[in-house]
Design a protein around this motif. Structure first.
Motif, short mmCIF file in Angstrom:
data_model
loop_
_atom_site.label_atom_id
_atom_site.label_comp_id
_atom_site.label_asym_id
_atom_site.label_seq_id
_atom_site.Cartn_x
_atom_site.Cartn_y
_atom_site.Cartn_z
N VAL A 180 35.90 23.42 -6.91
CA VAL A 180 35.12 24.65 -6.95
C VAL A 180 35.60 25.42 -8.18
CG1 VAL A 180 34.53 26.80 -5.78
CG2 VAL A 180 34.93 24.72 -4.44
N ARG A 181 34.72 25.59 -9.14
CA ARG A 181 35.10 26.20 -10.41
C ARG A 181 34.89 27.71 -10.40
NH1 ARG A 181 31.98 21.94 -14.38
NH2 ARG A 181 33.35 20.12 -14.05
N ILE A 182 35.88 28.41 -10.95
CA ILE A 182 35.77 29.84 -11.20
C ILE A 182 35.98 30.05 -12.69
CG2 ILE A 182 36.87 32.09 -10.90
CD1 ILE A 182 37.47 31.35 -8.04
N ALA A 229 37.37 25.18 1.77
CA ALA A 229 36.73 24.20 2.65
C ALA A 229 37.12 22.77 2.26
CB ALA A 229 35.21 24.38 2.62
N GLY A 230 38.42 22.61 1.95
CA GLY A 230 38.93 21.28 1.61
C GLY A 230 38.72 20.86 0.17
N ARG A 231 38.13 21.72 -0.64
CA ARG A 231 37.90 21.39 -2.05
C ARG A 231 38.85 22.20 -2.93
NH1 ARG A 231 31.55 22.32 -2.80
NH2 ARG A 231 32.14 21.91 -4.97
N PRO A 232 39.41 21.60 -3.98
CA PRO A 232 40.35 22.34 -4.84
C PRO A 232 39.63 23.40 -5.66
CG PRO A 232 39.88 20.19 -5.78
CD PRO A 232 39.23 20.21 -4.43
N LEU A 233 40.33 24.48 -5.88
CA LEU A 233 39.85 25.55 -6.74
C LEU A 233 40.30 25.24 -8.16
CD1 LEU A 233 38.30 28.19 -6.21
CD2 LEU A 233 40.51 29.36 -6.07
N GLU A 234 39.45 25.51 -9.14
CA GLU A 234 39.75 25.21 -10.54
C GLU A 234 39.31 26.37 -11.42
OE1 GLU A 234 38.54 21.95 -14.01
OE2 GLU A 234 37.75 21.75 -11.97
N VAL A 291 46.23 28.82 -3.35
CA VAL A 291 45.02 28.50 -2.59
C VAL A 291 44.92 26.99 -2.39
CG1 VAL A 291 42.49 28.44 -2.69
CG2 VAL A 291 43.71 30.56 -3.20
N ASN A 292 45.17 26.24 -3.45
CA ASN A 292 45.07 24.78 -3.36
C ASN A 292 46.16 24.19 -2.46
OD1 ASN A 292 42.79 24.66 -4.93
ND2 ASN A 292 43.91 24.32 -6.84
N GLU A 293 47.35 24.76 -2.51
CA GLU A 293 48.43 24.26 -1.66
C GLU A 293 48.17 24.54 -0.18
OE1 GLU A 293 51.72 26.19 -3.46
OE2 GLU A 293 51.82 24.80 -5.16
N SER A 294 47.29 25.51 0.09
CA SER A 294 46.97 25.82 1.49
C SER A 294 45.63 25.22 1.92
CB SER A 294 46.94 27.33 1.70
OG SER A 294 45.91 27.93 0.92
N GLY A 295 45.08 24.28 1.14
CA GLY A 295 43.88 23.57 1.55
C GLY A 295 42.64 23.85 0.76
N GLY A 296 42.73 24.73 -0.25
CA GLY A 296 41.59 24.99 -1.12
C GLY A 296 40.47 25.75 -0.43
N MET A 325 44.83 24.84 -10.39
CA MET A 325 44.49 24.09 -11.57
C MET A 325 43.64 24.96 -12.49
SD MET A 325 41.95 21.30 -9.76
CE MET A 325 43.35 20.47 -9.01
N SER A 326 43.75 24.72 -13.79
CA SER A 326 43.03 25.58 -14.73
C SER A 326 42.63 24.79 -15.96
CB SER A 326 43.89 26.78 -15.14
OG SER A 326 45.00 26.37 -15.88
#
Length: 383
Positions: free
Chosen positions: A24-26, A62-67, A55-60, A1-2
């Motif tokens: 989790v924001r980058i 620690a269970g949180r989505p990367l953004e 990354v998100n499709e494999s679980g992010g 997600m972006s």
């Protein structure tokens, strides 16, 4: 997600996540508008976004989505600093990206002052920060290493008198110095032609008088690089001269579109291995579909950036306030990275004379576009 530059606050825009909880924001920096090299910026962003989806499709994390929270630098150091301040206020866990070296240096300096980890994807300027820092790392090879490989290529091709058409810039000045210092002990000389005082026609006159057998383009893209190439190709006095572009302008499709056959046989640096790994081949296929064309090396740098940062965040935590203290006690989290990237295994180390953590084994090629098939690249040297 972006999240792209226009919204005032981040919101998901891509990716199929199998995760829940707060994201989790980058923060992602890229030149997406002029005068930045926009094609490079879009390729960088494509790689970042593809890796975030995976990354998100494999679980992010620690269970949180990367953004991704994306900000356009437009090749402007001031805009980059403002973006770093904004992203820090938004609570990003780390920064990623940037293509232009002078812009990346401004962003890295500000990120370091704020205690914000930054993995620089593409910029190569040796002095990315003024002082050594634990928080900043880089995937692209440092300029001195890449441009020395390029200088050796020139010598091997029989060029000992090299002219450079240069614009005023820390990056171009650094490149000219690297070439001069590397070539001089090996019998090479560098003639500098100041493009702030010359137009392309006057440059051709100076080039004829210089006795140089090669001209290197240390100038912006598309202009004045395209006009210089066109002028040289049309000047019968310069039929035998070689044009080179160590900064990589011919990598992008815009170059081929604007110059056609005139843009071939111009050697440049890019950062790919001779053969991609199985991961690299899979990512190349996905990027080709996403970009509707062949991905540049910059897209692979973007993908690898997220691979590294995901590993860092999984092992070191996503709360920047909590992790800042261990960082300052020289835990050296970058040194613990060991991941498989699209272009080989990635590890970081300290390189003499480089102030940030560096991937010391980033691949380097000198390539050009094949005159017989302009969409095909010929590998001329590796380093």
């Amino acid at each position: 997600m972006s999240t792209h530059p226009s919204p005032p606050s981040p919101s998901p825009s891509s990716g199929v996540a199998t995760t829940d909880g707060p994201s989790v924001r980058i923060g992602a920096l890229a030149p997406l508008t002029r005068p930045g090299w926009t094609e490079a910026g879009h390729h960088l962003l494509a790689g970042l976004e593809l890796a975030v989806r995976e990354v998100n499709e494999s679980g992010g994390i620690a269970g949180r989505p990367l953004e991704l929270v994306v900000r356009d630098t437009a090749a402007d150091p001031r805009k980059a600093v403002e973006a770093v301040d904004e992203l820090a206020q938004l609570g990003v866990a780390a920064l990623a990206g940037e293509y232009h070296s002078v812009v990346a240096r401004a962003a890295a300096t500000r990120a370091d002052a704020l205690g914000l980890p930054f993995l620089c994807s593409s910029a190569v300027l040796d002095a990315l920060t003024e002082r050594p820092t634990e928080r900043i790392a880089r995937l692209a090879p440092e300029q001195s290493r890449g441009w020395q490989v390029y200088a050796d290529f020139l010598l091997g091709a029989g060029h000992s008198r090299i002219a450079v058409a240069a614009q005023p810039s820390v990056y171009w000045e650094s490149g000219a110095r690297i070439l001069r210092e590397h070539l001089a002990p090996r019998g090479g000389t560098v003639v500098e032609l100041d493009m702030s005082a010359l137009d392309p026609a006057a440059l051709c006159d100076e080039l004829v008088d210089s006795g140089a057998t090669v001209l290197l383009l240390l100038v912006g893209h598309p202009e004045p690089a395209v006009s210089i190439v066109t002028s040289i190709r049309r000047d019968r006095r310069l039929t035998g001269i070689t044009i080179g572009a160590p900064a990589g302008q011919p990598e992008f499709t815009e170059w081929a579109t604007l110059l056609g056959d005139d843009g071939t046989a111009i050697p440049f640096l890019r950062y790919l291995p001779e053969r991609l790994s199985p991961l690299g081949a899979r990512v190349e296929t996905a990027l080709r579909e996403q970009l509707a064309g062949a991905p540049s090396f910059v897209a692979f740098e973007g993908y690898d950036t997220i691979v590294v940062l995901a590993d860092l965040l999984r092992s070191h935590g996503v709360d920047r306030a909590r992790t800042a203290e261990p960082w300052s006690r020289t835990v050296e989290p970058w040194s613990r990275i060991g991941v498989e990237g699209t272009r080989g295994p990635i590890q970081f180390s300290r390189t003499p004379g480089i102030s940030v953590w560096q991937w010391a084994k980033a691949p380097i090629q000198v390539v050009d576009r094949d005159p017989a098939e302009p969409d095909r690249f010929r590998i001329l040297r590796t380093g």
